[in-house]
Motif scaffolding. Sequence first.
Motif, PDB file in Angstrom:
ATOM      1  N   LYS A  64       1.004  -1.253  -0.458  1.00 33.88           N
ATOM      2  CA  LYS A  64       0.010  -0.049   0.211  1.00 33.88           C
ATOM      3  C   LYS A  64       0.631   0.777  -0.238  1.00 33.88           C
ATOM      4  O   LYS A  64       2.040   1.158  -0.037  1.00 33.88           O
ATOM      5  CB  LYS A  64      -1.204   0.229   1.112  1.00 33.88           C
ATOM      6  CG  LYS A  64      -0.124   0.005   2.432  1.00 33.88           C
ATOM      7  CD  LYS A  64      -1.184  -0.054   3.580  1.00 33.88           C
ATOM      8  CE  LYS A  64      -0.673  -0.181   5.231  1.00 33.88           C
ATOM      9  NZ  LYS A  64      -1.332  -0.912   6.419  1.00 33.88           N
ATOM     10  N   LYS A 155     -13.787  -9.006   7.220  1.00 28.13           N
ATOM     11  CA  LYS A 155     -12.294  -8.041   8.764  1.00 28.13           C
ATOM     12  C   LYS A 155     -13.418  -8.450  10.374  1.00 28.13           C
ATOM     13  O   LYS A 155     -14.698  -7.734  10.139  1.00 28.13           O
ATOM     14  CB  LYS A 155     -12.433  -6.734   8.415  1.00 28.13           C
ATOM     15  CG  LYS A 155     -11.261  -6.335   8.861  1.00 28.13           C
ATOM     16  CD  LYS A 155      -9.833  -6.623   9.048  1.00 28.13           C
ATOM     17  CE  LYS A 155      -9.018  -6.322   9.752  1.00 28.13           C
ATOM     18  NZ  LYS A 155      -8.479  -4.483   9.503  1.00 28.13           N
ATOM     19  N   ARG A 162     -10.516  -0.005  14.895  1.00 27.06           N
ATOM     20  CA  ARG A 162     -10.481   0.469  13.178  1.00 27.06           C
ATOM     21  C   ARG A 162     -11.729  -0.127  12.380  1.00 27.06           C
ATOM     22  O   ARG A 162     -12.992   0.725  12.274  1.00 27.06           O
ATOM     23  CB  ARG A 162      -9.420   0.234  12.540  1.00 27.06           C
ATOM     24  CG  ARG A 162      -9.136   1.501  11.505  1.00 27.06           C
ATOM     25  CD  ARG A 162      -7.624   1.094  11.685  1.00 27.06           C
ATOM     26  NE  ARG A 162      -7.220   0.234  11.092  1.00 27.06           N
ATOM     27  CZ  ARG A 162      -5.471  -0.155   9.504  1.00 27.06           C
ATOM     28  NH1 ARG A 162      -5.241   0.846  10.055  1.00 27.06           N
ATOM     29  NH2 ARG A 162      -5.596  -1.041  10.389  1.00 27.06           N
ATOM     30  N   TYR A 193     -10.101 -12.299   8.652  1.00 28.17           N
ATOM     31  CA  TYR A 193      -8.519 -11.517   9.007  1.00 28.17           C
ATOM     32  C   TYR A 193      -9.085 -10.766  10.075  1.00 28.17           C
ATOM     33  O   TYR A 193      -9.842 -10.003  10.151  1.00 28.17           O
ATOM     34  CB  TYR A 193      -7.372 -10.885   8.259  1.00 28.17           C
ATOM     35  CG  TYR A 193      -8.032  -9.850   7.216  1.00 28.17           C
ATOM     36  CD1 TYR A 193      -9.277  -9.607   6.355  1.00 28.17           C
ATOM     37  CD2 TYR A 193      -7.387  -8.207   7.732  1.00 28.17           C
ATOM     38  CE1 TYR A 193      -9.359  -8.600   5.838  1.00 28.17           C
ATOM     39  CE2 TYR A 193      -7.852  -8.047   6.767  1.00 28.17           C
ATOM     40  CZ  TYR A 193      -8.725  -6.576   5.858  1.00 28.17           C
ATOM     41  OH  TYR A 193      -8.743  -6.457   5.151  1.00 28.17           O
ATOM     42  N   ILE A 254       6.088  -3.540   7.006  1.00 21.87           N
ATOM     43  CA  ILE A 254       7.231  -2.312   7.141  1.00 21.87           C
ATOM     44  C   ILE A 254       8.923  -3.199   7.199  1.00 21.87           C
ATOM     45  O   ILE A 254      10.052  -2.553   6.654  1.00 21.87           O
ATOM     46  CB  ILE A 254       7.564  -1.696   8.348  1.00 21.87           C
ATOM     47  CG1 ILE A 254       8.250  -1.024   8.592  1.00 21.87           C
ATOM     48  CG2 ILE A 254       7.042  -2.336   9.370  1.00 21.87           C
ATOM     49  CD1 ILE A 254       7.732   0.760   8.219  1.00 21.87           C
TER      50      ILE A 254
HETATM   51  C1  LIG Z   1      -0.574  -1.756   7.079  1.00 26.56           C
HETATM   52  C2  LIG Z   1      -1.223  -3.223   7.100  1.00 26.56           C
HETATM   53  C3  LIG Z   1       0.028  -4.481   7.144  1.00 26.56           C
HETATM   54  C4  LIG Z   1       1.693  -3.907   7.515  1.00 26.56           C
HETATM   55  O1  LIG Z   1       1.754  -3.286   8.760  1.00 26.56           O
HETATM   56  P1  LIG Z   1       3.380  -3.693   8.858  1.00 26.56           P
HETATM   57  O2  LIG Z   1       3.390  -2.859  10.207  1.00 26.56           O
HETATM   58  O3  LIG Z   1       4.046  -2.292   8.397  1.00 26.56           O
HETATM   59  O4  LIG Z   1       3.786  -5.486   8.674  1.00 26.56           O
HETATM   60  C5  LIG Z   1      -0.852  -5.305   7.409  1.00 26.56           C
HETATM   61  N1  LIG Z   1      -2.243  -5.384   7.361  1.00 26.56           N
HETATM   62  C6  LIG Z   1      -2.624  -4.329   7.130  1.00 26.56           C
HETATM   63  C7  LIG Z   1      -4.236  -4.715   7.350  1.00 26.56           C
HETATM   64  C8  LIG Z   1      -1.995  -3.355   7.029  1.00 26.56           C
HETATM   65  O5  LIG Z   1      -4.006  -1.653   7.205  1.00 26.56           O
END
Ligand SMILES: *Cc1c(COP(=O)(O)O)cnc(C)c1O
Length: 407
Positions: A64, A155, A162, A193, A254
């Motif tokens: 993203k 979700k 959130r 998830y 990340i």
């Molecule tokens: C951004 C995001 C991730 C990745 O998170 P990191 O901390 O960058 O590994 C995974 N799942 C969802 C739903 C996210 O929004």
Amino acid sequence: MTLFYSHAPGRTHAMASPVRPLKRALFSRVPATRIEVDLDAIAANTRVLKQACAPQTSLMAVVKANAYGHGAVHVAQTVLSHGAAWLGVARMAEAVQLRDAGIDVSILVFGNTLPDRAVAAAEHGIRITLTGPETARTIHAAARAAGTVVTAHIKIDTGMGRLGLCPGLDMDRTLADIRSIMQLDHLKIEGIYTHFANADAADKTHARQQLALFSELLDHLDADHLLPRIIHAANSAATLTLPESHLTLVRPGISLYGLCPGPGVDSPQLTPALSLISEITQVKQVPKGFPVSYGSTHVTGRPTVIATVPVGYADGYSRNLSNTAHMLVKGQRARVTGRVCMDFTMIDVSHIPEVGPGDEVVVMGTQGDDTVSADELASLSSTIHYEVTAGLTSRLPVCYRKKEPAP
Ligand SMILES: *Cc1c(COP(=O)(O)O)cnc(C)c1O
């Protein structure tokens, strides 16, 4: 080592554009101020994350926000040839950019999708997220009207606060909602998830509570033979530190870029992939008492050599770095003097011999033996490294480095 250069990846090219020769002339040389991304580092990080999981666990690379500033298309191609099988994005337009570039793996959109878009995207294998029964019903109605089936993941909000259904508030209601969604025959529920709020903390109590609640929900679904095929929870921090959360698929972001998710994660095998590079535009020898930049917040206290660097807050180099951050010139640290402007920043190079126009400046990254990390810039500007890289703007061209493919 090849260095290739891709300005604004994903943008469509107007073939008959009258500025094409101009663009060719401008962009044949690597531009002065640019992002450089080491694709070999991204490949290696992907392998580290894949190896942190059981062989049957799939890896969804989260790309993203233009792959956290690293360029979604080239990052996606790299991670997919080094162990990732899925891509995750926040918005539909990001999924479309990847498809447009010829990337054909499964893509999950984490954010909300409007019904007509969900239907159009379904034809392209783009999976959407369902956050509740109302949106499920409107998307189902659109899918039925179009005579198609939309593939979706449900979700579950287990403590992020959130998006998603909240079993922690009402388990029975959540189960009833999931059952009602699963009865809609123009929706195919492929996955379910949740997302952690604190997996990057040293204290894993909250992450474990979230996982326990998610497991309880999954057990109920399993008892009713309603468990979707793909079950996922882990972001980078959980992928690296909470193996019981890996389930059938992990979703690191990340860490693919070589950055440690947070203080509670030890990740020495990761290699940062992104550098922000510029070059000096002008050097001035100035006397004591010389004011520098807007507001004259810095006035030299002695004769000083000031270098002007063409990077500014319009590139995502925060104005909060005024008078505090350092850049690297000839392997040495040079402090930002005065305010960061929109397009330029001044640095003090008095202690560095023979600095001149055209000299390379590492704004973020490594030069010689020293490094200015995303973490360093984040703490100086009161934010996190995620925002430092994702906040780099589209004005910056991205150059990619990778070793020559083996012949
Ligand atoms: C951004 C995001 C991730 C990745 O998170 P990191 O901390 O960058 O590994 C995974 N799942 C969802 C739903 C996210 O929004």
